[in-house]
Design a protein around this motif. Structure first.
Motif, PDB file in Angstrom:
ATOM      1  N   PHE A 166       0.754  -1.245  -0.029  1.00  0.00           N
ATOM      2  CA  PHE A 166       0.135   0.028   0.242  1.00  0.00           C
ATOM      3  C   PHE A 166       0.614   1.201  -0.008  1.00  0.00           C
ATOM      4  N   LYS A 167       0.677   2.192  -0.873  1.00  0.00           N
ATOM      5  CA  LYS A 167       1.437   3.501  -1.043  1.00  0.00           C
ATOM      6  C   LYS A 167       0.329   4.583  -0.994  1.00  0.00           C
ATOM      7  N   PRO A 168       0.125   5.582  -0.351  1.00  0.00           N
ATOM      8  CA  PRO A 168       0.727   5.639   1.090  1.00  0.00           C
ATOM      9  C   PRO A 168       0.040   4.546   1.758  1.00  0.00           C
ATOM     10  N   PHE A 169       0.267   4.505   3.157  1.00  0.00           N
ATOM     11  CA  PHE A 169      -0.327   3.583   3.894  1.00  0.00           C
ATOM     12  C   PHE A 169      -1.209   4.196   5.148  1.00  0.00           C
ATOM     13  N   TYR A 170      -2.411   3.785   5.616  1.00  0.00           N
ATOM     14  CA  TYR A 170      -3.147   4.060   6.678  1.00  0.00           C
ATOM     15  C   TYR A 170      -3.985   2.783   7.231  1.00  0.00           C
ATOM     16  N   MET A 171      -4.023   2.648   8.332  1.00  0.00           N
ATOM     17  CA  MET A 171      -4.596   1.532   8.875  1.00  0.00           C
ATOM     18  C   MET A 171      -5.394   1.947  10.160  1.00  0.00           C
ATOM     19  N   LEU A 172      -6.594   1.737  10.269  1.00  0.00           N
ATOM     20  CA  LEU A 172      -7.353   1.724  11.537  1.00  0.00           C
ATOM     21  C   LEU A 172      -7.803   0.369  12.125  1.00  0.00           C
ATOM     22  N   GLU A 173      -7.232   0.156  13.300  1.00  0.00           N
ATOM     23  CA  GLU A 173      -7.630  -0.729  13.867  1.00  0.00           C
ATOM     24  C   GLU A 173      -8.866  -0.602  14.874  1.00  0.00           C
ATOM     25  N   GLN A 174     -10.068  -0.995  14.602  1.00  0.00           N
ATOM     26  CA  GLN A 174     -11.315  -0.295  15.155  1.00  0.00           C
ATOM     27  C   GLN A 174     -11.608  -0.955  16.506  1.00  0.00           C
ATOM     28  N   SER A 175     -11.140  -2.133  16.950  1.00  0.00           N
ATOM     29  CA  SER A 175     -11.403  -2.747  18.308  1.00  0.00           C
ATOM     30  C   SER A 175     -10.594  -2.083  19.200  1.00  0.00           C
ATOM     31  N   ALA A 176      -9.238  -1.715  18.825  1.00  0.00           N
ATOM     32  CA  ALA A 176      -8.496  -0.925  19.839  1.00  0.00           C
ATOM     33  C   ALA A 176      -8.306   0.535  19.498  1.00  0.00           C
TER      34      ALA A 176
ATOM     35  N   VAL B  23      -7.302   2.283  17.310  1.00  0.00           N
ATOM     36  CA  VAL B  23      -5.612   3.039  17.271  1.00  0.00           C
ATOM     37  C   VAL B  23      -5.700   2.929  15.490  1.00  0.00           C
ATOM     38  N   TRP B  24      -4.854   4.039  14.992  1.00  0.00           N
ATOM     39  CA  TRP B  24      -4.567   4.287  13.673  1.00  0.00           C
ATOM     40  C   TRP B  24      -3.192   4.310  13.499  1.00  0.00           C
ATOM     41  N   LEU B  25      -2.740   3.769  12.406  1.00  0.00           N
ATOM     42  CA  LEU B  25      -1.303   4.178  11.911  1.00  0.00           C
ATOM     43  C   LEU B  25      -1.301   4.704  10.447  1.00  0.00           C
ATOM     44  N   SER B  26      -0.343   5.547  10.354  1.00  0.00           N
ATOM     45  CA  SER B  26       0.024   5.844   9.005  1.00  0.00           C
ATOM     46  C   SER B  26       1.485   5.929   8.615  1.00  0.00           C
TER      47      SER B  26
ATOM     48  N   GLU C 267       1.564 -12.866   4.418  1.00  0.00           N
ATOM     49  CA  GLU C 267       0.884 -13.670   5.219  1.00  0.00           C
ATOM     50  C   GLU C 267       0.226 -12.626   6.269  1.00  0.00           C
ATOM     51  N   SER C 268       0.614 -12.692   7.639  1.00  0.00           N
ATOM     52  CA  SER C 268      -0.282 -11.990   8.685  1.00  0.00           C
ATOM     53  C   SER C 268       0.791 -10.905   9.101  1.00  0.00           C
ATOM     54  N   ASP C 269       1.916 -10.581   8.663  1.00  0.00           N
ATOM     55  CA  ASP C 269       2.985  -9.590   9.046  1.00  0.00           C
ATOM     56  C   ASP C 269       2.617  -8.247   8.024  1.00  0.00           C
ATOM     57  N   ILE C 270       2.803  -6.999   8.692  1.00  0.00           N
ATOM     58  CA  ILE C 270       2.733  -5.976   8.145  1.00  0.00           C
ATOM     59  C   ILE C 270       4.084  -5.033   8.545  1.00  0.00           C
ATOM     60  N   ASP C 271       4.870  -4.483   7.502  1.00  0.00           N
ATOM     61  CA  ASP C 271       5.811  -3.707   7.781  1.00  0.00           C
ATOM     62  C   ASP C 271       5.302  -2.154   7.335  1.00  0.00           C
ATOM     63  N   ILE C 272       5.715  -1.203   8.172  1.00  0.00           N
ATOM     64  CA  ILE C 272       5.215   0.032   7.815  1.00  0.00           C
ATOM     65  C   ILE C 272       6.509   0.862   7.967  1.00  0.00           C
ATOM     66  N   LYS C 273       7.046   1.860   6.916  1.00  0.00           N
ATOM     67  CA  LYS C 273       8.119   2.705   6.876  1.00  0.00           C
ATOM     68  C   LYS C 273       7.771   4.051   7.226  1.00  0.00           C
ATOM     69  N   SER C 274       8.098   4.775   8.020  1.00  0.00           N
ATOM     70  CA  SER C 274       8.217   6.168   8.479  1.00  0.00           C
ATOM     71  C   SER C 274       6.915   6.749   8.699  1.00  0.00           C
ATOM     72  N   GLY C 275       6.255   6.453   9.793  1.00  0.00           N
ATOM     73  CA  GLY C 275       4.876   6.434  10.143  1.00  0.00           C
ATOM     74  C   GLY C 275       4.454   7.346  11.333  1.00  0.00           C
ATOM     75  N   VAL C 276       3.489   7.336  11.552  1.00  0.00           N
ATOM     76  CA  VAL C 276       2.655   7.976  12.869  1.00  0.00           C
ATOM     77  C   VAL C 276       1.669   7.023  13.424  1.00  0.00           C
ATOM     78  N   MET C 277       1.575   6.790  14.824  1.00  0.00           N
ATOM     79  CA  MET C 277       0.669   6.001  15.253  1.00  0.00           C
ATOM     80  C   MET C 277       0.030   6.928  16.538  1.00  0.00           C
ATOM     81  N   SER C 278      -1.445   6.664  16.711  1.00  0.00           N
ATOM     82  CA  SER C 278      -2.127   7.640  17.569  1.00  0.00           C
ATOM     83  C   SER C 278      -3.214   6.858  17.928  1.00  0.00           C
TER      84      SER C 278
END
Length: 726
Positions: A96-106, A108-111, A119-130
């Protein structure tokens, strides 16, 4: 336009069910092995549900590319956004470019600049979490790289910097956090404090939960000017009906701090074991008894109270005392019978040795529940309890009590009045063993038997009347009690006159004499209740008077007054007092008034108690204690608190707290000033106290920090006003 449905089946190599791709689109164009879909493109792949403006699928390479305004859903909680995405069906890779993920149960979002998943692993480069609003987050955590596992829901951040708005406040080379609410191994948020006397305080908890049936919380700590130590709590559930925990700790004082503060011990250590089982006999002995059985264990030991004081930085949550009680209770209960066994072990931390401390190891108990005869007119029960009082130095005893109450009752005047006659058969036997040291003669500890019966006649009535808005219930009655025959021999006969006098009850020879004289007395009581139309109690009021008759006329004993008045939906007043006619003074007077609504929670109480003994170094006959608290919730964001506890008799402040808490969806901030009077053990073995003063700064970055109701974050211990205790 005609909506086309494209169902793509890959080659036999990729024909497994989880490699199937379904594409829905408005327009489609196929050239050789390249399929281009435009318009309202929807792709279903494994547990992904994707939408985009455009999609290109290459049958040869197995790559699916999505363009513009991409929305991706995985499972129930994870959401992805981006402008470009590539899915390699053959390699099971996603980009994904750019990358944005929202984990609704917790929540929390990552960008990030880009995200790569296999598989089940996600690698994110140079981002923000909040956990805040993405448009203008109050707090955020920037990182150079990140890893997230969608199965375990574990997030790793590297070179993480925490910002409050755009102000950097903290850096850590690594931060690991679980977005899963289930228990799992990880590092918990640290506790930080500062004291001019103890120095910098740091506690870092490690939570270990490798299996569902147990977990371990390790809490190493350091106080730079005082010492270091570690505390731990091991919790386990060994069956569906049983669970337990073991808390232990150790703290080593620095030599300078130990000498300067004249502490009783240089090392502080202890443990507390808790265990309960609600069907222990059937489980442990493989029986099939229909009755209920249970086991409860609370075993505690420590070398001094500083073991508790040092267990955390929030001393208000610690119950410190110099007297320790360990208990083991085992029982078996049926509809008619109760069997119990209790073990009690006492330890006084102010004593160098507890060899003279009396222990109860064990107490055996049998109780026959209330039963009836003669069409419920005759009521009877039975209670037997045998206590083994033991100590390694000094007199020990086995003391057995038997109590059999018999009641004959009936009703008169169409059940408007109840009358009853009661006789109570009581016996106690004491068998002494061991040796007594000191001036007491061994002949004064002869085993003995005491037996007696006493009689009581009672009459009572209860009246109920319903009005339009309330229901009034009145209950009043009287009971006349008189002593019957008595028999005593041995210890009870020899010490009766001496130990029956209240002045001598603290004498060692009277330690096992617990016989209360049955005096001829008349009890009068009156109580009434007022309920509103919904059944809620408005008023409960009780008056009780006991008059004792002796050889030279009657002596009016204490009168009791109890009142519980729900003045309104928000205001409640409670009073309980005893007045002693002989002393012309209250022996007890407790008052409490409280107010509670959606915004305020206010309480004020005062306890006064007088046992009417001469004041001495060992005895303080008067207790006068006041507590007050105020809680105010201004709105959903702001709340304020105030507490004040004061010993009026000693003119000593026992505790004080004032603070506020600001709460938002993604963060909390609080500031609290607190004073607390806590006990310590001095080098001479005596119990002393320290008056602590703290400033607590509470910062919770939600959801990575959970609110447990306690003060947390950063604490600063202020110097004592006298300059001695800081």
């Amino acid at each position: 336009m005609l909506k086309l449905f494209i169902f793509l089946i890959l080659s036999a190599l990729y024909a497994a069910a989880d490699d199937r791709v379904e594409v829905y689109a408005t327009n489609m164009d196929t050239q050789a092995n390249i399929i281009t879909a435009e318009g309202e493109v929807v792709v279903v792949y494994q547990d992904y549900y994707l939408s985009a403006k455009k999609a290109i699928y290459n049958r040869d390479s197995g790559e699916l590319e999505l363009f513009e305004n991409i929305h991706a859903t995985q499972g129930e909680n994870i959401r992805f956004l981006g402008q470009y995405a590539k899915l390699n069906i053959a390699q099971k890779e996603r980009t994904f470019k750019p990358f944005y993920m929202l984990e609704q149960s917790a929540d929390v979002w990552l960008s990030g600049a880009n995200g790569y998943s296999k598989e089940s692993d996600i690698d994110i480069k140079s981002g923000v979490m909040s956990g805040c609003d993405p448009n203008n987050p109050l707090w955020k955590m920037e990182f150079t790289s990140s890893e997230y596992n969608t199965d375990t829901m574990w997030l790793n951040l590297y070179n993480a910097r925490i910002y409050i708005y755009d102000i950097p406040v903290f850096y850590t080379p690594y931060f690991g956090y679980s977005l899963n609410t289930k228990r799992r191994t990880g590092v918990l948020p640290p506790m930080i404090g500062l004291s001019s006397k103890e120095g910098f305080y740091y506690e870092q908890s490690l939570f270990i939960a490798e299996q569902n049936w147990w977990d371990l919380d390790l809490r190493p700590q350091i106080r730079t000017n005082r010492g270091s130590g570690v505390y731990s709590t091991f919790r386990f559930v060994d069956s569906e009906i049983s669970k337990g925990s073991l808390t232990s700790g150790f703290f080593q004082e620095q030599e300078d701090y130990y000498l300067e503060n004249k502490l009783g011990n240089k090392k502080h250590y202890g443990f507390n074991f808790l265990y309960e089982n609600s069907d222990v006999i059937n489980q442990w002995f493989k029986t099939n008894l229909k009755g209920q059985s249970g086991l409860y264990m609370d075993i505690v030991n420590m070398n001094d109270v500083d073991y508790i004081n040092l267990s955390a930085n929030d001393t208000t949550k610690n119950a410190t005392a110099t007297q320790l009680l360990s208990r083991i209770n085992l029982f078996y209960n049926t509809d008619n019978n109760y069997f119990g066994s209790y073990f009690k072990h006492y330890k006084d931390l102010t004593l160098e040795s507890n060899e003279k401390t009396l222990q109860n190891l064990p107490a055996l108990h049998y109780h026959r529940y209330l039963d009836t005869l003669l069409e419920n007119h005759l009521l009877y029960s039975m209670d037997i309890k045998s206590n083994n009082y033991y100590r390694s130095v000094g007199k020990s005893a086995t003391q057995t009590d038997l109590n059999i109450p018999l009641t004959l009752q009936t009703s008169l005047f169409d059940e408007r009045m109840n009358i009853a006659y009661k006789t109570n058969l009581y016996a106690q036997h004491t068998n002494f063993n061991g040796k007594e040291e000191g001036s007491i003669s061994l002949d004064e500890y002869n085993s003995g038997l005491f037996a007696r019966n006493y009689h009581a006649v009672s009459a009572s009535s209860q009246l109920t009347r319903a009005f339009d808005e309330v229901t009034h219930v009145i209950d009043f009655g009287t009971q006349y009690q008189v002593a019957g025959s008595e028999f005593e021999n041995g210890y009870y006969d020899e010490q009766k006159d001496y130990c029956s006098d209240d002045i001598n009850r603290f004498n060692p020879i009277c330690e096992f004499y617990n016989i209360e004289n049955i005096k001829e007395n008349l009890q009068l009581y009156f109580s009434h209740y007022l309920y509103n139309i919904s059944g809620r109690q408005i008023i409960y009021h009780k008056l009780a008077q006991n008059t004792i008759y002796e050889e030279h006329g009657g002596q009016t004993n204490e009168i009791e007054n109890e009142l519980d008045y729900q003045i309104s939906d928000s205001i409640n007043f409670y009073n309980n007092m005893f007045y002693n006619y002989e002393e012309s003074a209250f022996s007890k007077n407790f008052n409490k008034i409280s107010y509670a609504d959606d915004s305020y929670n206010v309480g004020l109480s005062h306890m006064y108690k007088n046992i009417f003994l001469q004041k001495s170094a060992e005895i303080s006959p008067i207790t006068s204690y006041m507590t007050s608290s105020v809680g105010y919730k201004y709105n959903k964001h702001y709340s304020y608190s105030f507490k004040h506890n004061y010993d009026l008799e000693r003119r000593e402040k026992k505790g004080f707290e004032i603070g506020f808490l600001y709460q938002k969806r993604c963060w909390d901030f609080g500031l609290t000033y607190l004073e607390n009077n806590r006990p310590i053990l001095s080098r001479d073995g005596s119990s002393d106290s320290i008056y602590d003063r703290y400033v607590y700064i509470t910062i919770r970055l939600k959801p990575i920090m959970k609110s447990d109701g306690s003060l947390s974050g950063f604490v600063y211990r202020l110097p004592d006003k006298s300059g001695e205790n800081q």
